[in-house]
Design a protein around this motif. Structure first.
Motif, PDB file in Angstrom:
ATOM      1  N   LEU A  97      -4.515  -1.252   1.866  1.00  0.00           N
ATOM      2  CA  LEU A  97      -3.576  -2.187   1.256  1.00  0.00           C
ATOM      3  C   LEU A  97      -4.299  -3.490   0.961  1.00  0.00           C
ATOM      4  O   LEU A  97      -5.123  -3.958   1.748  1.00  0.00           O
ATOM      5  CB  LEU A  97      -2.390  -2.433   2.183  1.00  0.00           C
ATOM      6  N   ARG A  98      -3.983  -4.083  -0.170  1.00  0.00           N
ATOM      7  CA  ARG A  98      -4.661  -5.314  -0.590  1.00  0.00           C
ATOM      8  C   ARG A  98      -3.924  -6.539  -0.064  1.00  0.00           C
ATOM      9  O   ARG A  98      -2.719  -6.673  -0.229  1.00  0.00           O
ATOM     10  CB  ARG A  98      -4.735  -5.375  -2.124  1.00  0.00           C
ATOM     11  N   LYS A  99      -4.664  -7.440   0.565  1.00  0.00           N
ATOM     12  CA  LYS A  99      -4.101  -8.711   1.027  1.00  0.00           C
ATOM     13  C   LYS A  99      -4.150  -9.738  -0.108  1.00  0.00           C
ATOM     14  O   LYS A  99      -4.973  -9.619  -1.016  1.00  0.00           O
ATOM     15  CB  LYS A  99      -4.903  -9.227   2.225  1.00  0.00           C
ATOM     16  N   PRO A 100      -3.293 -10.765  -0.084  1.00  0.00           N
ATOM     17  CA  PRO A 100      -3.394 -11.842  -1.073  1.00  0.00           C
ATOM     18  C   PRO A 100      -4.793 -12.458  -1.047  1.00  0.00           C
ATOM     19  O   PRO A 100      -5.367 -12.681   0.016  1.00  0.00           O
ATOM     20  CB  PRO A 100      -2.331 -12.853  -0.609  1.00  0.00           C
ATOM     21  N   GLY A 101      -5.331 -12.703  -2.237  1.00  0.00           N
ATOM     22  CA  GLY A 101      -6.670 -13.262  -2.333  1.00  0.00           C
ATOM     23  C   GLY A 101      -7.769 -12.217  -2.288  1.00  0.00           C
ATOM     24  O   GLY A 101      -8.956 -12.552  -2.412  1.00  0.00           O
ATOM     25  N   TRP A 102      -7.384 -10.964  -2.124  1.00  0.00           N
ATOM     26  CA  TRP A 102      -8.352  -9.864  -2.102  1.00  0.00           C
ATOM     27  C   TRP A 102      -8.177  -9.012  -3.356  1.00  0.00           C
ATOM     28  O   TRP A 102      -7.189  -9.150  -4.084  1.00  0.00           O
ATOM     29  CB  TRP A 102      -8.166  -9.002  -0.856  1.00  0.00           C
ATOM     30  N   VAL A 103      -9.138  -8.133  -3.593  1.00  0.00           N
ATOM     31  CA  VAL A 103      -9.140  -7.250  -4.757  1.00  0.00           C
ATOM     32  C   VAL A 103      -9.353  -5.821  -4.263  1.00  0.00           C
ATOM     33  O   VAL A 103     -10.192  -5.574  -3.389  1.00  0.00           O
ATOM     34  CB  VAL A 103     -10.273  -7.629  -5.733  1.00  0.00           C
ATOM     35  N   ARG A 104      -8.559  -4.893  -4.814  1.00  0.00           N
ATOM     36  CA  ARG A 104      -8.822  -3.480  -4.519  1.00  0.00           C
ATOM     37  C   ARG A 104      -9.602  -2.876  -5.682  1.00  0.00           C
ATOM     38  O   ARG A 104      -9.226  -3.028  -6.847  1.00  0.00           O
ATOM     39  CB  ARG A 104      -7.524  -2.708  -4.296  1.00  0.00           C
TER      40      ARG A 104
END
Length: 340
Positions: free
Chosen positions: A38-45
């Motif tokens: 799962l992608r967190k805010p500020g991250w990129v998948r």
């Protein structure tokens, strides 16, 4: 605050990945079905298309890394692919080609030995190229380390002379091609005379066989000493590397292929008068997107060479890739290519 995420086609809920549940031999590299991260805010998948296999991941698998590494862990300190999901205000769009590396990836959080990986947006490098994924997959960590060492570490300029100690390593080969592009004269080392032609093919002007004592031979080529030296072998040969460098020249310590990360009973007087010593570890942010794009174009134009040793297809061949990296018999980068 980040705006709602932008996403591509819906990702599956599970993926295949290499998981190291406990340190060990090659059998510790297990293919498992795991949840898509799962992608967190500020991250990129990122949907991974290819990744390089590095000594760092061999160390992680063996359990020889520092306390940053915990298990179970998906290894992989670098990868290339396309954006699957990102914050709308990140400047990244679904389907965009990207590279990522370092920053705890594959060590303190799961890495690129998988179909998907999530990373902080700050360590994502966008690019556009028609080069195949197996070529691009060889580049991120290798180019970042070589470029950072030559620029931030050594401030190498056109017309200068550079000694690369550990020249048949992936970073050494990359540094040679970049230094030639800069306009420097390159002296590079190998422990095996039969590999001299490999160095010449990468643009090295003067291949030198390293028996642990280089200073006399280097000074025969450059009597006043080289302007810059990139140390990749380690502290075991560092005093001899110092003797190859001119007054006010610089040695950049970047790697320790021979395992010597420290000088026992160090005294500053081991450094010759006027010679400068620095180091480079670096991060993804040290390789600007503009520079990476230029390097990709230089490869496409034939001005820069990507030292690829072997391509492996699918996670099933990761054990083979790590075994080949451990053997050290094939200079260049080992790259695993994933299916669409």
């Amino acid at each position: 605050m980040s705006r709602p995420a932008a996403a591509g086609s819906a990702a599956p809920t599970t993926m295949r990945a290499i998981v190291v549940t406990r340190p060990g031999g090659l059998d510790a590299l297990e293919i498992k079905d795991v949840p898509v991260p799962l992608r967190k805010p500020g991250w990129v998948r990122i949907k991974v298309r290819a990744f390089g296999v590095n000594e760092s991941e061999v160390t992680t698998r063996r359990g020889e890394s520092d306390a940053e590494v915990t298990y179970p862990r998906i290894p992989g300190i670098e990868g290339v692919g396309v954006v699957d999901e990102a914050d709308a205000d990140s400047g990244l769009r679904p389907g965009q080609q990207v590279a990522t590396m370092m920053g705890g990836m594959g060590r303190s959080y799961d890495g690129a030995y998988a179909q998907y990986v999530t990373v902080p947006a700050g360590q994502v490098i966008p690019f556009e190229t028609s080069l195949p994924w197996d070529v691009v997959g060889a580049l991120p960590e290798m180019f970042q380390t070589a470029y950072g060492s030559l620029t931030r570490g050594l401030d190498l300029k056109a017309g200068q002379t550079l000694l690369i100690r550990g020249g048949t390593s992936t970073v050494g080969l990359s540094a040679a091609t970049m230094a030639r592009e800069i306009g420097a004269t390159v002296i590079s080392t190998t422990r095996h005379a039969e590999r001299a032609d490999e160095l010449r093919a990468m643009g090295v002007d003067h291949p030198v066989v390293d028996d642990g004592h280089l200073a006399e031979e280097v000074r025969a080529l450059v009597p006043e000493g080289v302007d810059a030296a990139l140390e990749l072998v380690g502290c075991t040969v560092l005093p001899d590397t110092f003797r190859c460098v001119r007054v006010h020249g610089t040695v950049c310590f970047t790697g320790a292929l021979a395992g010597g990360w420290a000088i026992p009973d160090f005294t500053p007087f081991v450094i010759p008068n006027g010679v400068r010593l620095t180091s480079y570890a670096g991060a993804a942010t040290d390789l600007p997107a503009r520079v990476f794009q230029q390097q990709l174009q230089a490869i496409a134009d034939g001005r820069l060479k990507a030292p690829v040793a072997k391509i492996y297809r699918g996670l099933e061949q990761v054990r083979d890739a790590q075994a080949d990296v451990e053997s050290g018999t094939m200079p260049g980068k080992h790259v695993v290519l994933l299916d669409d």
